[in-house]
Scaffold this motif. Structure first.
Motif, PDB file in Angstrom:
ATOM      1  N   PRO A  57      -2.842  -2.978 -13.904  1.00  0.00           N
ATOM      2  CA  PRO A  57      -2.682  -3.733 -12.663  1.00  0.00           C
ATOM      3  C   PRO A  57      -3.152  -2.929 -11.456  1.00  0.00           C
ATOM      4  CG  PRO A  57      -0.550  -3.402 -13.789  1.00  0.00           C
ATOM      5  CD  PRO A  57      -1.561  -2.569 -14.497  1.00  0.00           C
ATOM      6  N   SER A 100      -3.129  -3.281  -7.021  1.00  0.00           N
ATOM      7  CA  SER A 100      -2.807  -4.042  -5.807  1.00  0.00           C
ATOM      8  C   SER A 100      -3.705  -3.522  -4.688  1.00  0.00           C
ATOM      9  CB  SER A 100      -1.315  -3.888  -5.498  1.00  0.00           C
ATOM     10  OG  SER A 100      -0.986  -4.395  -4.250  1.00  0.00           O
ATOM     11  N   GLY A 101      -3.280  -2.486  -3.970  1.00  0.00           N
ATOM     12  CA  GLY A 101      -4.128  -1.931  -2.906  1.00  0.00           C
ATOM     13  C   GLY A 101      -5.086  -0.865  -3.411  1.00  0.00           C
ATOM     14  N   GLY A 102      -4.939  -0.441  -4.661  1.00  0.00           N
ATOM     15  CA  GLY A 102      -5.843   0.564  -5.226  1.00  0.00           C
ATOM     16  C   GLY A 102      -5.646   1.960  -4.653  1.00  0.00           C
ATOM     17  N   HIS A 103      -4.508   2.217  -3.968  1.00  0.00           N
ATOM     18  CA  HIS A 103      -4.330   3.497  -3.275  1.00  0.00           C
ATOM     19  C   HIS A 103      -3.585   4.549  -4.089  1.00  0.00           C
ATOM     20  CE1 HIS A 103      -6.265   2.066   0.240  1.00  0.00           C
ATOM     21  NE2 HIS A 103      -5.790   2.996   1.039  1.00  0.00           N
ATOM     22  N   SER A 104      -3.447   4.335  -5.379  1.00  0.00           N
ATOM     23  CA  SER A 104      -2.762   5.336  -6.194  1.00  0.00           C
ATOM     24  C   SER A 104      -3.394   6.712  -5.987  1.00  0.00           C
ATOM     25  CB  SER A 104      -2.862   4.945  -7.671  1.00  0.00           C
ATOM     26  OG  SER A 104      -2.481   6.025  -8.484  1.00  0.00           O
ATOM     27  N   PHE A 105      -2.590   7.689  -5.599  1.00  0.00           N
ATOM     28  CA  PHE A 105      -3.102   9.052  -5.440  1.00  0.00           C
ATOM     29  C   PHE A 105      -3.664   9.557  -6.762  1.00  0.00           C
ATOM     30  CE2 PHE A 105      -0.339  10.795  -1.669  1.00  0.00           C
ATOM     31  CZ  PHE A 105      -1.038   9.981  -0.796  1.00  0.00           C
ATOM     32  N   SER A 118      -4.516   3.018 -10.971  1.00  0.00           N
ATOM     33  CA  SER A 118      -4.915   1.609 -11.048  1.00  0.00           C
ATOM     34  C   SER A 118      -6.374   1.497 -11.477  1.00  0.00           C
ATOM     35  CB  SER A 118      -4.673   0.899  -9.718  1.00  0.00           C
ATOM     36  OG  SER A 118      -5.380   1.533  -8.681  1.00  0.00           O
ATOM     37  N   GLY A 157      -1.209  -0.949  -0.895  1.00  0.00           N
ATOM     38  CA  GLY A 157      -0.755  -2.217  -1.454  1.00  0.00           C
ATOM     39  C   GLY A 157       0.761  -2.292  -1.536  1.00  0.00           C
ATOM     40  N   GLY A 198       2.268  -1.081  -5.403  1.00  0.00           N
ATOM     41  CA  GLY A 198       2.494   0.320  -5.737  1.00  0.00           C
ATOM     42  C   GLY A 198       3.534   0.927  -4.817  1.00  0.00           C
ATOM     43  N   VAL A 249       7.950   4.860   1.798  1.00  0.00           N
ATOM     44  CA  VAL A 249       8.423   5.742   2.865  1.00  0.00           C
ATOM     45  C   VAL A 249       7.630   5.455   4.135  1.00  0.00           C
ATOM     46  CG1 VAL A 249       8.535   8.166   3.583  1.00  0.00           C
ATOM     47  CG2 VAL A 249       9.050   7.546   1.220  1.00  0.00           C
ATOM     48  N   GLY A 309       2.997  -0.338 -12.600  1.00  0.00           N
ATOM     49  CA  GLY A 309       2.214  -0.320 -13.832  1.00  0.00           C
ATOM     50  C   GLY A 309       3.003  -0.079 -15.096  1.00  0.00           C
ATOM     51  N   VAL A 365       3.591  -7.460 -11.571  1.00  0.00           N
ATOM     52  CA  VAL A 365       4.329  -8.213 -10.555  1.00  0.00           C
ATOM     53  C   VAL A 365       3.338  -9.138  -9.857  1.00  0.00           C
ATOM     54  CG1 VAL A 365       5.709  -8.060  -8.449  1.00  0.00           C
ATOM     55  CG2 VAL A 365       5.979  -6.331 -10.233  1.00  0.00           C
ATOM     56  N   TYR A 369       8.111  12.690  -5.256  1.00  0.00           N
ATOM     57  CA  TYR A 369       8.007  11.256  -4.998  1.00  0.00           C
ATOM     58  C   TYR A 369       6.829  10.742  -5.827  1.00  0.00           C
ATOM     59  CZ  TYR A 369       7.013   7.061  -2.122  1.00  0.00           C
ATOM     60  OH  TYR A 369       6.755   5.789  -1.675  1.00  0.00           O
ATOM     61  N   ASN A 412       4.986   8.257  -5.819  1.00  0.00           N
ATOM     62  CA  ASN A 412       3.823   7.728  -5.100  1.00  0.00           C
ATOM     63  C   ASN A 412       2.981   8.834  -4.468  1.00  0.00           C
ATOM     64  OD1 ASN A 412       3.952   5.026  -5.628  1.00  0.00           O
ATOM     65  ND2 ASN A 412       5.070   4.481  -3.773  1.00  0.00           N
TER      66      ASN A 412
HETATM   67  C1  LIG Z   1      -4.178   6.798   2.523  1.00  0.00           C
HETATM   68  C2  LIG Z   1      -2.824   6.638   1.870  1.00  0.00           C
HETATM   69  C3  LIG Z   1      -1.700   6.530   2.674  1.00  0.00           C
HETATM   70  C4  LIG Z   1      -0.431   6.380   2.086  1.00  0.00           C
HETATM   71  N1  LIG Z   1       0.665   6.271   2.896  1.00  0.00           N
HETATM   72  C5  LIG Z   1       1.892   6.102   2.335  1.00  0.00           C
HETATM   73  C6  LIG Z   1       3.060   5.970   3.142  1.00  0.00           C
HETATM   74  O1  LIG Z   1       2.997   6.012   4.374  1.00  0.00           O
HETATM   75  N2  LIG Z   1       4.259   5.807   2.518  1.00  0.00           N
HETATM   76  C7  LIG Z   1       4.377   5.757   1.160  1.00  0.00           C
HETATM   77  O2  LIG Z   1       5.483   5.607   0.657  1.00  0.00           O
HETATM   78  N3  LIG Z   1       3.283   5.874   0.377  1.00  0.00           N
HETATM   79  C8  LIG Z   1       2.058   6.046   0.925  1.00  0.00           C
HETATM   80  N4  LIG Z   1       0.962   6.198   0.123  1.00  0.00           N
HETATM   81  C9  LIG Z   1       1.151   6.241  -1.330  1.00  0.00           C
HETATM   82  C10 LIG Z   1       1.246   4.838  -1.867  1.00  0.00           C
HETATM   83  O3  LIG Z   1       2.538   4.328  -1.676  1.00  0.00           O
HETATM   84  C11 LIG Z   1       0.977   4.842  -3.375  1.00  0.00           C
HETATM   85  O4  LIG Z   1      -0.273   5.389  -3.623  1.00  0.00           O
HETATM   86  C12 LIG Z   1       1.083   3.430  -3.927  1.00  0.00           C
HETATM   87  O5  LIG Z   1       1.234   3.489  -5.315  1.00  0.00           O
HETATM   88  C13 LIG Z   1      -0.130   2.625  -3.566  1.00  0.00           C
HETATM   89  O6  LIG Z   1       0.069   1.292  -3.901  1.00  0.00           O
HETATM   90  P1  LIG Z   1      -1.197   0.371  -4.189  1.00  0.00           P
HETATM   91  O7  LIG Z   1      -0.689  -0.940  -4.592  1.00  0.00           O
HETATM   92  O8  LIG Z   1      -2.145   0.475  -3.057  1.00  0.00           O
HETATM   93  O9  LIG Z   1      -1.838   1.178  -5.378  1.00  0.00           O
HETATM   94  P2  LIG Z   1      -2.537   0.786  -6.731  1.00  0.00           P
HETATM   95  O10 LIG Z   1      -3.478   1.919  -6.947  1.00  0.00           O
HETATM   96  O11 LIG Z   1      -3.080  -0.576  -6.724  1.00  0.00           O
HETATM   97  O12 LIG Z   1      -1.339   0.842  -7.772  1.00  0.00           O
HETATM   98  C14 LIG Z   1      -0.475   1.939  -7.895  1.00  0.00           C
HETATM   99  C15 LIG Z   1       0.276   1.818  -9.219  1.00  0.00           C
HETATM  100  O13 LIG Z   1       0.977   0.583  -9.257  1.00  0.00           O
HETATM  101  C16 LIG Z   1       0.476  -0.236 -10.306  1.00  0.00           C
HETATM  102  N5  LIG Z   1       0.389  -1.611  -9.802  1.00  0.00           N
HETATM  103  C17 LIG Z   1      -0.423  -2.079  -8.836  1.00  0.00           C
HETATM  104  N6  LIG Z   1      -0.226  -3.387  -8.663  1.00  0.00           N
HETATM  105  C18 LIG Z   1       0.733  -3.756  -9.528  1.00  0.00           C
HETATM  106  C19 LIG Z   1       1.353  -4.987  -9.820  1.00  0.00           C
HETATM  107  N7  LIG Z   1       1.034  -6.103  -9.177  1.00  0.00           N
HETATM  108  N8  LIG Z   1       2.298  -5.011 -10.775  1.00  0.00           N
HETATM  109  C20 LIG Z   1       2.640  -3.883 -11.447  1.00  0.00           C
HETATM  110  N9  LIG Z   1       2.071  -2.699 -11.209  1.00  0.00           N
HETATM  111  C21 LIG Z   1       1.131  -2.630 -10.253  1.00  0.00           C
HETATM  112  C22 LIG Z   1      -0.854   0.344 -10.688  1.00  0.00           C
HETATM  113  O14 LIG Z   1      -1.194   0.063 -12.034  1.00  0.00           O
HETATM  114  C23 LIG Z   1      -0.646   1.812 -10.420  1.00  0.00           C
HETATM  115  O15 LIG Z   1       0.024   2.413 -11.505  1.00  0.00           O
HETATM  116  C24 LIG Z   1      -0.307   6.343   0.680  1.00  0.00           C
HETATM  117  C25 LIG Z   1      -1.452   6.437  -0.123  1.00  0.00           C
HETATM  118  C26 LIG Z   1      -2.693   6.593   0.462  1.00  0.00           C
HETATM  119  C27 LIG Z   1      -3.907   6.726  -0.414  1.00  0.00           C
END
Ligand SMILES: Cc1cc2nc3c(=O)[nH]c(=O)nc-3n(C[C@H](O)[C@H](O)[C@H](O)COP(=O)(O)OP(=O)(O)OC[C@H]3O[C@@H](n4cnc5c(N)ncnc54)[C@H](O)[C@@H]3O)c2cc1C
Length: 546
Positions: A124, A126-131, A135, A191, A194, A201, A248, A253, A498, A500
């Motif tokens: 899965p 969502s925003g693709g921002h996994s460190f 994703s 996203g 994640g 936070v 994930g 979700v 943490y 994330n």
């Molecule tokens: C530039 C940047 C700034 C950030 N700032 C903050 C911040 O201020 N506070 C904070 O707490 N965190 C922050 N983060 C960290 C962020 O919370 C995590 O990287 C988070 O996992 C990103 O969510 P995403 O949906 O964008 O990521 P994704 O890469 O899409 O997903 C992250 C994980 O969740 C899973 N996933 C995604 N969508 C779903 C779904 N629909 N159902 C089940 N699983 C799913 C994926 O498979 C992967 O394992 C930041 C990250 C970056 C890159």
């Protein structure tokens, strides 16, 4: 735990909601349902990793494309080049077999059934921002970005947020619909999925808790293909696990229900930059400052390397978000400056609406179209190569620990491999970001949700940031810089990370992310995904040996 509903039910998009649906069953059911049309499949597309998943044939992919309302992007589709990418450029070399963008819950069920039948791994996004790049995989990316609606009821007591929404959409829509918000981070493109499943936070947490603390229910498609609504009374274990157990792991979700919080107060956003020679004093003063602030204040401290010009030094910048009066924010900053004992070299203070402050944090001066990632047309928000560790401290760190932080940033500033000539500090930097994990975060018991660190003091991020396409030796040097950093800080580390802000190279990651909640998370995983359909490098395993 009630994992299987006794009777089949029908939800939303005309697809059956049954336990353990196979793909063939789903396809048969879908064939007679109005609204199922051809997706955007490019028939005959060949996976770059097909050898690893022999079970998925071109005919299987074609079937999948025909069965969905959304879009299936295969490697020979022009959209694939950007659709496959997450935010962290270090993982750009990973090529998924396809990217599916569901238009509804039924499409997600089709995708899960396909993966169960063929052995292709569902990932899965969502925003693709996994460190950690989690994703992205060589399987099927289930990219939720088309399911991003944000709605709030007229009493402003519930907000339903589609799993593909990114934070800027969430903040914009909740603010427009009633000057509300949810606690979350400041990066516009993170996203909701994640963020929430790992914790969440950001500026509101000292007053209202983590993002996940405002979650009251979620729609999820689990490994058996079932669409469930999980909350405090239905499928409680899954609801518990997706609040802190990490994205994930337990299913896909499709939507979250939150209790929003008021965002109608003016927001003061302020920055104070101090001369680097005072960095150690700034670090020391920051250790206790958050505790002296009202709950509606959220400070942070960013220590970062700067350009490699002659005599350049790292920077130390203290930020403050405060929802309240300018006078109170000024007082808080005066108190901090008095504690440091020297004045900042520069200071800015803005009074805005909450949404303006959020938008300007990353997108000041950008149009809406520009406040999107560089991978979308006209987008200006950069992607980066990032290696991070985090640390959740449980008490103020002593001077010796602060000295290590200062020394390591100075090391990066000097290191020619890490800081090559001609690369801007925005794209290539060592950074330490520190923010409080206190206030309302502590109001919830460590085992009440899967996020265990309810006695956290500060959360630290130790980041190596390298430009996209940086040579492998620069990426490796950045990773060893953060490794070395962590090793030098060992005497003061709690071992709490943490999830994330995690790292693929972390030893004992499961304990570090989940602490006291790991055994229960393993049990939920064993019950809801016994075959390990949702599996990645740091996914929760059903038992300690797998
Ligand atoms: C530039 C940047 C700034 C950030 N700032 C903050 C911040 O201020 N506070 C904070 O707490 N965190 C922050 N983060 C960290 C962020 O919370 C995590 O990287 C988070 O996992 C990103 O969510 P995403 O949906 O964008 O990521 P994704 O890469 O899409 O997903 C992250 C994980 O969740 C899973 N996933 C995604 N969508 C779903 C779904 N629909 N159902 C089940 N699983 C799913 C994926 O498979 C992967 O394992 C930041 C990250 C970056 C890159």
């Amino acid at each position: 735990m009630a994992l299987v509903r006794p009777a089949a039910m029908w939800h939303g998009h005309g697809m059956p909601d049954q336990a353990s649906l196979s793909r063939r069953q789903v396809l048969r059911a879908g064939a007679g349902v109005a609204g199922l049309a051809f997706g955007g499949l490019v028939v005959g597309g060949q996976s770059q990793n097909a050898g690893a998943f022999a079970a998925a044939t071109p005919a299987d992919w074609a079937d999948l494309g025909r069965s969905i309302r959304g879009t299936l992007i295969m490697p020979n589709d022009p959209a694939y080049a950007t659709a496959r990418l997450g935010w962290n450029t270090i993982y750009d070399g990973i090529a998924p077999q396809a990217v599916l963008q569901p238009a509804g819950v039924g499409d997600v069920q089709q995708a899960i059934a396909f993966c169960r039948d063929t052995g292709v791994r569902p990932t899965p996004r969502s925003g693709g921002h996994s460190f950690q790049g989690f994703s992205t995989s060589t399987g099927l990316i289930i990219d939720m970005s088309a399911m991003k609606s944000v709605t709030m009821n007229s009493q402003r007591s519930r907000a339903r947020i589609g799993a593909g929404a990114v934070l800027i959409d969430v903040y914009a829509k909740l603010f427009q619909q009633g000057k509300m918000a949810i606690p979350g981070g400041t990066c516009p493109m993170v996203g909701i999925s994640g963020l929430t499943q790992g914790g969440g936070v950001g500026p509101f947490i000292r007053e209202y808790g983590l993002t996940l603390d405002r979650l009251v229910g979620a729609h999820i498609v689990t490994a058996d293909g079932q669409h469930r609504y999980v909350n405090a009374s239905e499928d409680r274990d899954i609801f518990w696990a997706i609040r802190g157990g990490g994205g994930g792991n337990f299913g896909v979700v499709t939507a979250f229900d939150f209790v929003p919080v008021p965002a109608d107060m003016p927001t003061i956003s302020a920055n104070m930059t101090f001369a680097w020679r005072h960095a150690e004093r700034v670090l020391e003063a920051f250790q206790t400052w958050p505790d002296a602030l009202p709950a509606s204040a959220h400070p942070n401290l960013v220590l970062a390397t700067s350009d490699r010009s002659a005599n350049a030094q790292p920077t130390a910048t203290v930020g403050l978000w405060y929802r309240g009066s300018r006078a109170r924010a000024d007082q808080a900053m005066r108190e901090f400056i008095a504690e440091v004992g020297v004045a900042p070299t520069s200071q800015t203070v803005l009074k805005q609406t909450f949404f303006e402050a959020e938008y300007d944090e990353y997108c000041a001066g950008f149009t809406e179209g520009q406040c999107t990632p560089v991978t979308s047309p006209g987008g200006l928000l950069p992607r980066l190569g990032l290696s991070t560790y985090s640390e959740i401290s449980s008490a103020p760190w002593p001077r010796a620990a602060n000295d290590v932080i200062v020394e390591e940033l100075e090391r990066w500033q000097r290191d020619r491999l890490l800081q090559p000539e001609g690369v801007s500090s925005a794209l290539q930097a060592g950074k330490v970001i520190i923010e409080p994990l206190s206030g309302a975060v502590h109001d919830t018991a460590p085992t009440a949700t899967a996020f265990p660190y309810r006695d956290g003091w500060l959360v630290y991020q130790f980041q190596s940031r390298v430009r996209p396409g940086a040579p492998a030796e620069t990426v490796a040097a950045g990773q060893s810089w953060v490794n070395r950093f962590m090793s030098r800080l060992t005497p003061w580390r709690t071992g709490a990370e943490y999830s994330n802000y995690g790292n693929r190279e972390l030893d004992q990651w499961a304990t570090a992310y989940y602490g006291v909640n790991l055994p229960r998370l393993r049990k939920v995983k064993a019950a809801v995904d016994p075959g390990g359909l949702f599996r990645f490098e740091q996914s929760v395993r059903p038992d300690a040996r797998t």
